[in-house]
Design an enzyme around this catalytic site. Structure first.
Site, PDB file in Angstrom:
ATOM      1  N   ASP A  64       0.838  -1.198   0.000  1.00  7.07           N
ATOM      2  CA  ASP A  64       0.000   0.000   0.000  1.00  7.07           C
ATOM      3  C   ASP A  64       0.875   1.251   0.000  1.00  7.07           C
ATOM      4  OD1 ASP A  64      -2.484   1.499   0.243  1.00  7.07           O
ATOM      5  OD2 ASP A  64      -1.978   1.777   2.361  1.00  7.07           O
TER       6      ASP A  64
ATOM      7  N   ARG B 216      -9.125  12.588 -10.737  1.00 12.04           N
ATOM      8  CA  ARG B 216      -8.778  12.409  -9.328  1.00 12.04           C
ATOM      9  C   ARG B 216      -8.502  10.952  -8.966  1.00 12.04           C
ATOM     10  NH1 ARG B 216     -12.223  13.141  -5.542  1.00 12.04           N
ATOM     11  NH2 ARG B 216     -14.074  12.716  -6.735  1.00 12.04           N
TER      12      ARG B 216
END
Length: 187
Positions: free
Chosen positions: A105, A152
């Protein structure tokens, strides 16, 4: 890092010696396509102090040294070389799967967030596939790559490999930058 005893000094010296002898590191350092950066230097002091990988999981038997970190020129790919110690296990001698997911991550954030509006974003989705156990007390290669960018939203893929490039764990993720009309928190 504050050194607490001579054993920790010896471990740091041994890790530094190992780090400098890794052929893959030598190749990255000599390549014009990769730039070495200092891991965690982009973080504010507050963010660094509260970071799981920059502080909490650092020390003897854990992440013994800051990872070596390299970016390609447009920051869409990143490679880190890190040592995973014996105190990061879920099963004796095998690195905890949650730790592997955390590292992936973090790597995915390195390749997605610099390409998002306002250079900020959050994990919206993380998919991890565990291919082989990650054995403790070894150096590993963590790779990340930006796959797609739409406004985004940024998608990436990442992996953890042995120094011999055997795939151990891989992940894909979607990161989303907050709307610009709302408050933006810088880390």
């Amino acid at each position: 890092m504050v050194v607490t005893d001579n054993h920790e000094i010896i471990e740091q010296d041994e890790l530094l010696e190992q780090e400098n002898s890794i052929k893959f590191v030598k190749m990255l350092r000599s390549s014009v396509d990769w730039e070495e950066v200092i891991a965690y230097e982009h973080m504010s002091p507050s963010a660094k102090a509260h970071s799981l990988t920059a502080t909490t999981l650092r020390g003897e038997g854990m992440i013994g040294r800051h990872p070596l970190k390299f970016y390609n020129k447009d920051k869409t790919e990143c490679i880190m070389i890190s040592h995973f110690g014996i105190h990061l296990c879920g099963h004796d001698g095998i690195i905890h799967g949650g730790f592997a997911a955390t590292i992936l991550d973090e790597m995915l954030a390195y390749v997605t967030i610099p390409n998002l509006p306002n250079f900020t974003g959050f994990t919206a989705n993380l998919n991890v596939d565990y291919r082989k156990p990650i054995i403790a007390n070894q150096w590993v290669i963590i790779k990340g790559k930006l796959e797609k960018l739409e406004g985004r939203k940024a998608w990436g893929k990442a992996s953890i490999e042995t120094l011999e490039h055997t795939l151990l764990t891989e992940a894909t993720a979607l990161y989303i930058s907050p709307r610009s009309d709302g408050p933006v928190t810088k880390f």
